[in-house]
Design an enzyme around this catalytic site. Sequence first.
Site, PDB file in Angstrom:
ATOM      1  N   SER A  25     -45.344 -96.157 -84.573  1.00 18.00           N
ATOM      2  CA  SER A  25     -44.633 -96.537 -83.347  1.00 18.00           C
ATOM      3  C   SER A  25     -45.040 -97.939 -82.937  1.00 18.00           C
ATOM      4  O   SER A  25     -46.221 -98.196 -82.640  1.00 18.00           O
ATOM      5  CB  SER A  25     -44.963 -95.562 -82.221  1.00 18.00           C
ATOM      6  OG  SER A  25     -44.582 -96.127 -80.982  1.00 18.00           O
ATOM      7  N   HIS A  51     -40.838 -96.177 -85.832  1.00 20.74           N
ATOM      8  CA  HIS A  51     -40.499 -95.493 -84.578  1.00 20.74           C
ATOM      9  C   HIS A  51     -40.431 -96.516 -83.452  1.00 20.74           C
ATOM     10  O   HIS A  51     -41.374 -97.279 -83.230  1.00 20.74           O
ATOM     11  CB  HIS A  51     -41.559 -94.426 -84.297  1.00 20.74           C
ATOM     12  CG  HIS A  51     -41.267 -93.540 -83.142  1.00 20.74           C
ATOM     13  ND1 HIS A  51     -40.427 -92.446 -83.236  1.00 20.74           N
ATOM     14  CD2 HIS A  51     -41.701 -93.565 -81.851  1.00 20.74           C
ATOM     15  CE1 HIS A  51     -40.370 -91.826 -82.058  1.00 20.74           C
ATOM     16  NE2 HIS A  51     -41.137 -92.502 -81.199  1.00 20.74           N
ATOM     17  N   ASP A  79     -39.690 -97.087 -79.486  1.00 17.46           N
ATOM     18  CA  ASP A  79     -39.682 -96.393 -78.197  1.00 17.46           C
ATOM     19  C   ASP A  79     -39.001 -97.233 -77.135  1.00 17.46           C
ATOM     20  O   ASP A  79     -39.528 -98.262 -76.721  1.00 17.46           O
ATOM     21  CB  ASP A  79     -41.127 -96.109 -77.758  1.00 17.46           C
ATOM     22  CG  ASP A  79     -41.780 -95.030 -78.593  1.00 17.46           C
ATOM     23  OD1 ASP A  79     -41.240 -93.913 -78.636  1.00 17.46           O
ATOM     24  OD2 ASP A  79     -42.831 -95.312 -79.202  1.00 17.46           O
ATOM     25  N   MET A  93     -37.789 -97.483 -73.297  1.00 19.42           N
ATOM     26  CA  MET A  93     -38.076 -96.873 -71.985  1.00 19.42           C
ATOM     27  C   MET A  93     -37.403 -97.673 -70.886  1.00 19.42           C
ATOM     28  O   MET A  93     -37.440 -98.910 -70.912  1.00 19.42           O
ATOM     29  CB  MET A  93     -39.589 -96.878 -71.742  1.00 19.42           C
ATOM     30  CG  MET A  93     -40.389 -96.204 -72.824  1.00 19.42           C
ATOM     31  SD  MET A  93     -42.134 -96.287 -72.407  1.00 19.42           S
ATOM     32  CE  MET A  93     -42.827 -95.570 -73.903  1.00 19.42           C
ATOM     33  N   HIS A 111     -36.265 -93.798 -80.412  1.00 13.08           N
ATOM     34  CA  HIS A 111     -36.572 -92.738 -79.445  1.00 13.08           C
ATOM     35  C   HIS A 111     -36.222 -93.271 -78.058  1.00 13.08           C
ATOM     36  O   HIS A 111     -36.957 -94.091 -77.498  1.00 13.08           O
ATOM     37  CB  HIS A 111     -38.061 -92.385 -79.573  1.00 13.08           C
ATOM     38  CG  HIS A 111     -38.567 -91.419 -78.555  1.00 13.08           C
ATOM     39  ND1 HIS A 111     -39.913 -91.201 -78.357  1.00 13.08           N
ATOM     40  CD2 HIS A 111     -37.936 -90.600 -77.682  1.00 13.08           C
ATOM     41  CE1 HIS A 111     -40.073 -90.293 -77.408  1.00 13.08           C
ATOM     42  NE2 HIS A 111     -38.892 -89.919 -76.978  1.00 13.08           N
ATOM     43  N   MET A 155     -36.086 -93.071 -74.273  1.00 16.49           N
ATOM     44  CA  MET A 155     -36.623 -92.426 -73.072  1.00 16.49           C
ATOM     45  C   MET A 155     -35.903 -93.083 -71.896  1.00 16.49           C
ATOM     46  O   MET A 155     -36.481 -93.864 -71.145  1.00 16.49           O
ATOM     47  CB  MET A 155     -38.141 -92.624 -73.012  1.00 16.49           C
ATOM     48  CG  MET A 155     -38.884 -91.725 -73.979  1.00 16.49           C
ATOM     49  SD  MET A 155     -40.560 -92.269 -74.318  1.00 16.49           S
ATOM     50  CE  MET A 155     -40.222 -93.417 -75.654  1.00 16.49           C
ATOM     51  N   MET A 192     -42.579 -83.648 -77.984  1.00 10.72           N
ATOM     52  CA  MET A 192     -43.580 -84.557 -77.426  1.00 10.72           C
ATOM     53  C   MET A 192     -44.907 -83.813 -77.283  1.00 10.72           C
ATOM     54  O   MET A 192     -44.958 -82.726 -76.690  1.00 10.72           O
ATOM     55  CB  MET A 192     -43.140 -85.068 -76.044  1.00 10.72           C
ATOM     56  CG  MET A 192     -41.944 -86.008 -76.042  1.00 10.72           C
ATOM     57  SD  MET A 192     -42.109 -87.471 -77.079  1.00 10.72           S
ATOM     58  CE  MET A 192     -43.584 -88.252 -76.432  1.00 10.72           C
ATOM     59  N   ASP A 198     -44.787 -86.384 -81.560  1.00  9.60           N
ATOM     60  CA  ASP A 198     -45.017 -87.729 -81.028  1.00  9.60           C
ATOM     61  C   ASP A 198     -46.014 -87.661 -79.891  1.00  9.60           C
ATOM     62  O   ASP A 198     -45.736 -87.045 -78.861  1.00  9.60           O
ATOM     63  CB  ASP A 198     -43.658 -88.278 -80.553  1.00  9.60           C
ATOM     64  CG  ASP A 198     -43.723 -89.712 -80.059  1.00  9.60           C
ATOM     65  OD1 ASP A 198     -44.794 -90.327 -80.121  1.00  9.60           O
ATOM     66  OD2 ASP A 198     -42.660 -90.197 -79.607  1.00  9.60           O
TER      67      ASP A 198
HETATM   68  C1  DX5 Z   1     -44.876 -92.273 -75.908  1.00 12.69           C
HETATM   69  C2  DX5 Z   1     -44.107 -92.692 -77.122  1.00 12.69           C
HETATM   70  C3  DX5 Z   1     -44.899 -92.624 -78.362  1.00 12.69           C
HETATM   71  C4  DX5 Z   1     -46.123 -93.487 -78.394  1.00 12.69           C
HETATM   72  C5  DX5 Z   1     -47.145 -92.719 -79.175  1.00 12.69           C
HETATM   73  O1  DX5 Z   1     -44.005 -91.996 -74.887  1.00 12.69           O
HETATM   74  O2  DX5 Z   1     -42.956 -91.889 -77.299  1.00 12.69           O
HETATM   75  O3  DX5 Z   1     -44.075 -92.858 -79.507  1.00 12.69           O
HETATM   76  O4  DX5 Z   1     -45.927 -94.734 -79.000  1.00 12.69           O
HETATM   77  O5  DX5 Z   1     -48.355 -93.387 -79.103  1.00 12.69           O
HETATM   78  P1  DX5 Z   1     -49.722 -92.729 -79.619  1.00 12.69           P
HETATM   79  O6  DX5 Z   1     -49.537 -92.415 -81.075  1.00 12.69           O
HETATM   80  O7  DX5 Z   1     -50.725 -93.813 -79.367  1.00 12.69           O
HETATM   81  O8  DX5 Z   1     -49.937 -91.505 -78.780  1.00 12.69           O
HETATM   82 ZN    ZN Z   2     -41.832 -92.075 -79.250  1.00 13.35          ZN
END
Ligand code: DX5
Ligand code: ZN
Length: 219
Positions: free
Chosen positions: A7, A32, A34, A36, A65, A67, A138, A176
């Site tokens: 990620s 990956h 993310d 947000m 992903h 969010m 998650m 994740d």
């Molecule tokens: C959190 C993200 C994850 C995050 C995971 O909301 O969806 O993908 O990057 O990070 P680690 O592996 O450090 O928990």
């Molecule tokens: Zn993620």
Amino acid sequence: MIKIAPSILSADFFSLGKDIDEVCSGGGDYLHIDVMDGVFVPNISFGLPVLSSIRKQTEMFLDVHLMITKPHRYVERFCDAGADLVSFHVEADEPQDIFTAIEAVKAKGKKVGLVIKPKTPAEVLFPYLPLIDLALVMTVEPGFGGQKFMADMLPKIRALRNEIEQLQLDCELEVDGGIDRNTSPLVTEAGANVLVAGSAVFKEADRAAAIAAIRNIES
Ligand code: DX5
Ligand code: ZN
């Protein structure tokens, strides 16, 4: 075969290209990404322009992903920006709009995933499983990297793996949050086959060794 999805949330954005090259050559399977919006989760990361720039520079499978609230408004644009798979949260939209978003991603010829937060039961995903390519559990509250793995999510992973097998579906099961060399055996034993890892990859100087360690392979 277990897939590792580094990620980039934990990458150094000043040297993002170099960080991506290192996880690509270092054995990462998916990248990956993310996204947000500061509404669905209490953090803001990055969006469409960053995805477009990454797409121009890498052949890696881009696992996006979302969010964000009401993802049906944006899924097509993320497909057009270069996502190979777009996943979004079942909690983020009305059921009718979740179905709309699933169909919109498929119509673009891309893979589609659905995500559940820690408080959402596995069963909420069951009706969608025949329609999707990936289910994502998650294992932390979404929003931030570097949080502690929630071991109480393991029964949910098992329940989803059982349902996927019962229905004989070709649906990947991703996890994740808090995945590292210590927690990866727990989630793979429970049935996950795609492991997202942010800090456990990007906070290590040797990204190839970090990925191998999460796979539980000596490098
Ligand atoms: C959190 C993200 C994850 C995050 C995971 O909301 O969806 O993908 O990057 O990070 P680690 O592996 O450090 O928990
Ligand atoms: Zn993620």
